[in-house]
Design a protein around this motif. Structure first.
Motif, PDB file in Angstrom:
ATOM      1  N   ILE A 113       0.823  -1.233   0.000  1.00  0.00           N
ATOM      2  CA  ILE A 113       0.000   0.000   0.000  1.00  0.00           C
ATOM      3  C   ILE A 113       0.849   1.272   0.000  1.00  0.00           C
ATOM      4  CG2 ILE A 113      -1.536   1.416   1.439  1.00  0.00           C
ATOM      5  CD1 ILE A 113      -3.156  -1.060   2.010  1.00  0.00           C
ATOM      6  N   PRO A 114       1.816   1.432   0.927  1.00  0.00           N
ATOM      7  CA  PRO A 114       2.552   2.703   0.934  1.00  0.00           C
ATOM      8  C   PRO A 114       3.345   2.940  -0.337  1.00  0.00           C
ATOM      9  CG  PRO A 114       3.225   1.305   2.774  1.00  0.00           C
ATOM     10  CD  PRO A 114       2.238   0.523   1.992  1.00  0.00           C
ATOM     11  N   TYR A 115       3.691   1.874  -1.041  1.00  0.00           N
ATOM     12  CA  TYR A 115       4.550   2.045  -2.208  1.00  0.00           C
ATOM     13  C   TYR A 115       3.763   2.297  -3.484  1.00  0.00           C
ATOM     14  CZ  TYR A 115       7.853   0.355   1.175  1.00  0.00           C
ATOM     15  OH  TYR A 115       8.596   0.213   2.311  1.00  0.00           O
ATOM     16  N   ILE A 116       2.451   1.987  -3.465  1.00  0.00           N
ATOM     17  CA  ILE A 116       1.676   2.247  -4.681  1.00  0.00           C
ATOM     18  C   ILE A 116       0.783   3.472  -4.522  1.00  0.00           C
ATOM     19  CG2 ILE A 116       1.679  -0.127  -5.513  1.00  0.00           C
ATOM     20  CD1 ILE A 116      -1.084  -0.499  -4.390  1.00  0.00           C
ATOM     21  N   ASP A 117       0.618   3.945  -3.286  1.00  0.00           N
ATOM     22  CA  ASP A 117      -0.206   5.133  -3.084  1.00  0.00           C
ATOM     23  C   ASP A 117       0.656   6.362  -3.376  1.00  0.00           C
ATOM     24  OD1 ASP A 117      -1.815   7.168  -2.359  1.00  0.00           O
ATOM     25  OD2 ASP A 117      -2.280   6.427  -0.351  1.00  0.00           O
TER      26      ASP A 117
ATOM     27  N   ASN B  10      -0.339   9.356  -3.978  1.00  0.00           N
ATOM     28  CA  ASN B  10      -0.983  10.616  -3.606  1.00  0.00           C
ATOM     29  C   ASN B  10      -0.269  11.229  -2.407  1.00  0.00           C
ATOM     30  OD1 ASN B  10      -2.667  12.652  -2.857  1.00  0.00           O
ATOM     31  ND2 ASN B  10      -4.512  11.392  -2.655  1.00  0.00           N
ATOM     32  N   PRO B  11       0.367  12.390  -2.570  1.00  0.00           N
ATOM     33  CA  PRO B  11       1.135  12.957  -1.451  1.00  0.00           C
ATOM     34  C   PRO B  11       0.245  13.612  -0.395  1.00  0.00           C
ATOM     35  CG  PRO B  11       1.215  14.438  -3.311  1.00  0.00           C
ATOM     36  CD  PRO B  11       0.409  13.270  -3.761  1.00  0.00           C
TER      37      PRO B  11
ATOM     38  N   TRP C   6      -7.694  15.589  -9.453  1.00  0.00           N
ATOM     39  CA  TRP C   6      -6.463  15.422  -8.674  1.00  0.00           C
ATOM     40  C   TRP C   6      -5.829  14.074  -8.939  1.00  0.00           C
ATOM     41  CZ3 TRP C   6      -2.672  17.736  -6.640  1.00  0.00           C
ATOM     42  CH2 TRP C   6      -1.828  17.069  -5.755  1.00  0.00           C
TER      43      TRP C   6
ATOM     44  N   LYS D 266      -3.747  13.722 -11.976  1.00  0.00           N
ATOM     45  CA  LYS D 266      -2.363  14.188 -11.792  1.00  0.00           C
ATOM     46  C   LYS D 266      -1.541  13.132 -11.064  1.00  0.00           C
ATOM     47  CE  LYS D 266      -3.644  19.021 -11.719  1.00  0.00           C
ATOM     48  NZ  LYS D 266      -4.634  19.707 -10.894  1.00  0.00           N
TER      49      LYS D 266
ATOM     50  N   ALA E 210      -0.572  10.532 -13.483  1.00  0.00           N
ATOM     51  CA  ALA E 210       0.510  10.962 -14.368  1.00  0.00           C
ATOM     52  C   ALA E 210       1.873  10.768 -13.729  1.00  0.00           C
ATOM     53  CB  ALA E 210       0.316  12.431 -14.758  1.00  0.00           C
ATOM     54  N   LYS E 211       1.920  10.835 -12.426  1.00  0.00           N
ATOM     55  CA  LYS E 211       3.196  10.725 -11.716  1.00  0.00           C
ATOM     56  C   LYS E 211       3.547   9.293 -11.338  1.00  0.00           C
ATOM     57  CE  LYS E 211       4.076  15.127 -11.453  1.00  0.00           C
ATOM     58  NZ  LYS E 211       5.260  15.693 -12.110  1.00  0.00           N
ATOM     59  N   MET E 212       2.594   8.373 -11.497  1.00  0.00           N
ATOM     60  CA  MET E 212       2.853   6.996 -11.052  1.00  0.00           C
ATOM     61  C   MET E 212       3.783   6.290 -12.022  1.00  0.00           C
ATOM     62  SD  MET E 212      -0.820   5.564  -9.827  1.00  0.00           S
ATOM     63  CE  MET E 212      -0.477   4.083  -8.918  1.00  0.00           C
ATOM     64  N   SER E 213       4.622   5.400 -11.484  1.00  0.00           N
ATOM     65  CA  SER E 213       5.453   4.581 -12.357  1.00  0.00           C
ATOM     66  C   SER E 213       4.608   3.420 -12.877  1.00  0.00           C
ATOM     67  CB  SER E 213       6.669   4.055 -11.600  1.00  0.00           C
ATOM     68  OG  SER E 213       6.261   3.049 -10.713  1.00  0.00           O
TER      69      SER E 213
ATOM     70  N   GLN F 170       4.166   0.797 -10.153  1.00  0.00           N
ATOM     71  CA  GLN F 170       3.171   1.195  -9.147  1.00  0.00           C
ATOM     72  C   GLN F 170       1.760   0.951  -9.669  1.00  0.00           C
ATOM     73  OE1 GLN F 170       4.444   5.301  -8.506  1.00  0.00           O
ATOM     74  NE2 GLN F 170       4.730   4.840  -6.346  1.00  0.00           N
TER      75      GLN F 170
END
Lengths: 319, 311
Positions: free
Chosen positions: B152-156, B158-159, B262, B265, B268-271, B274
């Protein structure tokens, strides 16, 4: 008289005083010692009014217990049991509504379970036949025996509830986010260990309830892919009821004496030790990752955009 | 209405934790959501008023100029911890004095308990056995739950929403976790405890647990509906259906995930890793409610029948 002696030890009698002889001299000396001791006793009694000034107290506690912030900080930092805490925390973090106190309660329940569990071990033999008799004996004849067993049982159930709620809170507050990702993983391992602790304990009374619960539970292991004799591809790897993963768990092909002994050792020694190691890491990381996560000031969307690169992105990925 | 039966289940000593859960979980869910909504109102207020956003202390808790941000642990935290320990001890004492831990007859392999139930916290897995074969319900799914929680922490990506309750900023994360925890885990535990009686059959609350109860239901496999009889035909057919399932549910997950501007966006930033991990876990998670639905609506047991395993 007492004032004369207070503070300084009585000095030796000056040599120019003419010495008396015989009984009178002895009596004088006794009287003098008596006066000195009474004075000391009064002095000691007086010091009890301020125990923190005594040498014994100072040797134990090392720091002053007054209301200065230095003493308050030192009181926490120089105490082995309290030093996991920081000396100061976020003023809103002590509110119940943020953390619900579930992590701390979980740890306290672990301590209660260790304490009651060790006491239970004095009355328990992990052998077929004797185990059940021990429980009956504990419930009927041992003073406070039923209280002891009940507390262990209910604390175990409660611990599972508090672990789940702790995890729920951590998720809802986004506390697993950077920099606390790894500590969430440690927490998941601790969740699994908590469930396994409870599950291995379930068999120990050797009654119908535990026996069938563990039978149902471990029967699942038969179906493990590759490693169970009824699982997908298991027979291809020559798995039988006598060499598969379930056999390893139970020490046999059925839940019997070996399974009882294995459950006992997992429950009383192996898992508690492993869980303690993970707990040490968990608590250590809470501190190293910056203490508890909040309540933090809210962040607005525009501000996260302004940061251009979101704080949480795999580095090699560029726009 | 068999009140006696209902009371017998509810008052069974080992079921007390679940009765407690039924009260505690809704309370804490409400407690968390309430704070999330309060924070959301504050966020909306600050977004509308940039000047206020610069000066506000950004919490819903009271704050006055001159208050220090931090307070000493001793006494303000330690006294709470001490009190909490006392309260928990008192609760445990009262509970232990008033209610005895269960002790049944001596274990007897020749006398099967009916129903034979796992400990209450594993009843969700046991309930899953109705819908999946043991290798899936007992081994693969639990492993996926553990690994899924760990990632979970590595795929979320959203900051937002780190360290405070919020709904608005994390709608997707919160709704998926709540769905998994409340419905796929806790509701299954409750069903396993209160609904499942002898023979693991479905008894509504208040219905008598009759061990001689018969259910006349014939389950069938999805390939049977299409009159596929050949085992290799079933294997290929099932693989195609599963492929379609993952394509469709992957699309649905993607639509739901990128619903808000949101999250577009965030996407767009996810690898790639992820994103594909998130898709994998969520689509597999959704297999459970879908299998529950097709079992109860169409009496379908397996979707995919192969010589090695059935799904």
């Amino acid at each position: 008289m007492a004032e004369e002696h207070s503070g300084t030890p009585p000095k030796e009698a000056p040599s120019d005083v003419p010495s008396k002889k015989g009984l009178a001299a002895v009596l004088d000396e006794v009287r003098e010692i008596n006066t000195a001791l009474v004075g000391k006793a009064k002095e000691d009694l007086e010091s009890l009014k301020q125990p923190e000034k005594t040498a014994v107290f100072k040797s134990i506690f090392r720091v002053k217990h007054d209301e200065s912030s230095r003493s308050r900080a030192l009181g926490v930092l120089s105490n082995v049991f309290l030093h996991l805490h920081p000396s100061k925390i976020n003023r809103d973090a002590v509110r119940y509504n943020y953390t619900w106190g579930m992590g701390g309660i979980t740890f306290y329940l672990f301590v209660v379970l260790t304490f009651t569990g060790v006491l239970l071990m004095y009355y328990y033999h992990p052998t077929k036949g004797q185990a059940y008799r021990d429980i009956v004996y504990l419930m009927s004849d041992v003073p406070f025996g039923s209280l002891l067993r009940n507390m262990h049982r209910w604390a175990a159930h409660l611990m599972i509830i508090t672990v789940w709620l702790h995890m729920f809170r951590v998720f809802l507050t986004g506390s697993y986010k950077k920099p606390r990702e790894f500590n969430w993983c440690v927490g998941v391992i601790l969740l699994v260990l908590t469930l396994l602790l409870s599950f291995t304990g379930y068999l120990l009374p050797d009654d119908q309830l535990g026996f069938w619960a563990v039978t149902v539970g471990t029967n699942m292991a038969r179906a493990t892919p590759f490693l169970g004799h009824e699982g997908p591809f298991g027979p291809l790897l020559h798995m039988t009821p006598y060499n598969d993963v379930r056999f390893a768990l139970l020490g046999g092909s059925i839940v019997d004496a070996n399974a009882l002994l294995r459950a006992y050792i997992w429950h009383c020694i192996a898992i508690p030790v492993i869980a303690s190691v993970f707990m040490i890491v968990h608590f250590w990381r809470v501190r190293k990752d910056g203490g508890i996560s909040g309540p933090a000031p809210v962040v607005l969307e525009q501000e996260a955009i302004k940061a251009k690169v979101l704080p949480y992105v795999v580095p090699q990925h560029t726009e | 209405m068999d009140w006696h039966q209902l009371w017998e289940i509810t008052s069974a000593p080992d079921n007390v934790p679940i009765v407690a859960l039924i009260l505690l979980v809704p309370f804490y869910t409400w407690y968390g959501i309430r704070q999330a909504l309060a924070n959301d109102r504050l966020i909306a207020q600050l977004e509308a008023d940039p000047q206020l956003a610069k000066t506000h202390h950004r919490k819903t808790m009271p704050w006055k100029a001159g208050w220090s941000k931090e307070i000493p642990v001793w006494p303000y935290l330690l006294r709470i911890e001490f009190l909490a320990a006392i309260v928990v001890t008192v609760i445990l004492m009262v509970w232990s004095i008033t209610l005895n831990a269960p002790l049944e007859e001596l274990a007897n392999p020749n006398l099967t308990m009916n129903p034979a139930k796992a400990p209450w916290y594993f009843l969700g897995l046991q309930e899953m056995l109705v819908y999946f074969d043991p290798w899936m319900a007992g081994v693969v799914m639990p492993s996926l739950i553990i690994v899924g929680l760990i990632v979970i922490p590595y795929i979320d990506a959203n900051p937002l929403g780190a360290g405070y309750y919020t709904w608005k900023q994390r709608r997707f994360a919160i709704s998926t976790f709540c769905f998994g925890f409340l419905f796929l885990w806790l509701l299954m535990v409750v069903i396993g405890t209160f609904i499942r009686g002898p023979g693991w059959m479905w008894f509504w609350p208040g219905q008598t647990w009759d061990p001689n109860n018969q259910v006349f239901e014939v389950n069938r496999d999805l390939p049977d509906l299409f009159r596929i009889t050949n085992i290799w035909g079933k294997t290929i057919f099932g693989a195609i259906v599963m492929g379609i399932y993952f394509a469709v549910s992957g699309g649905v997950v993607h639509k739901l995930f990128t619903w808000s501007d949101w999250n577009k966006k965030v996407f767009a930033k996810m690898s790639f890793l992820q994103y594909i991990t998130m898709q994998g876990f969520l689509t597999i998670m959704m297999l459970l409610p879908i299998k529950i639905l097709i079992r109860h609506l169409f009496r379908i047991k397996y979707i995919w029948v192969t010589p090695w395993f059935n799904l």
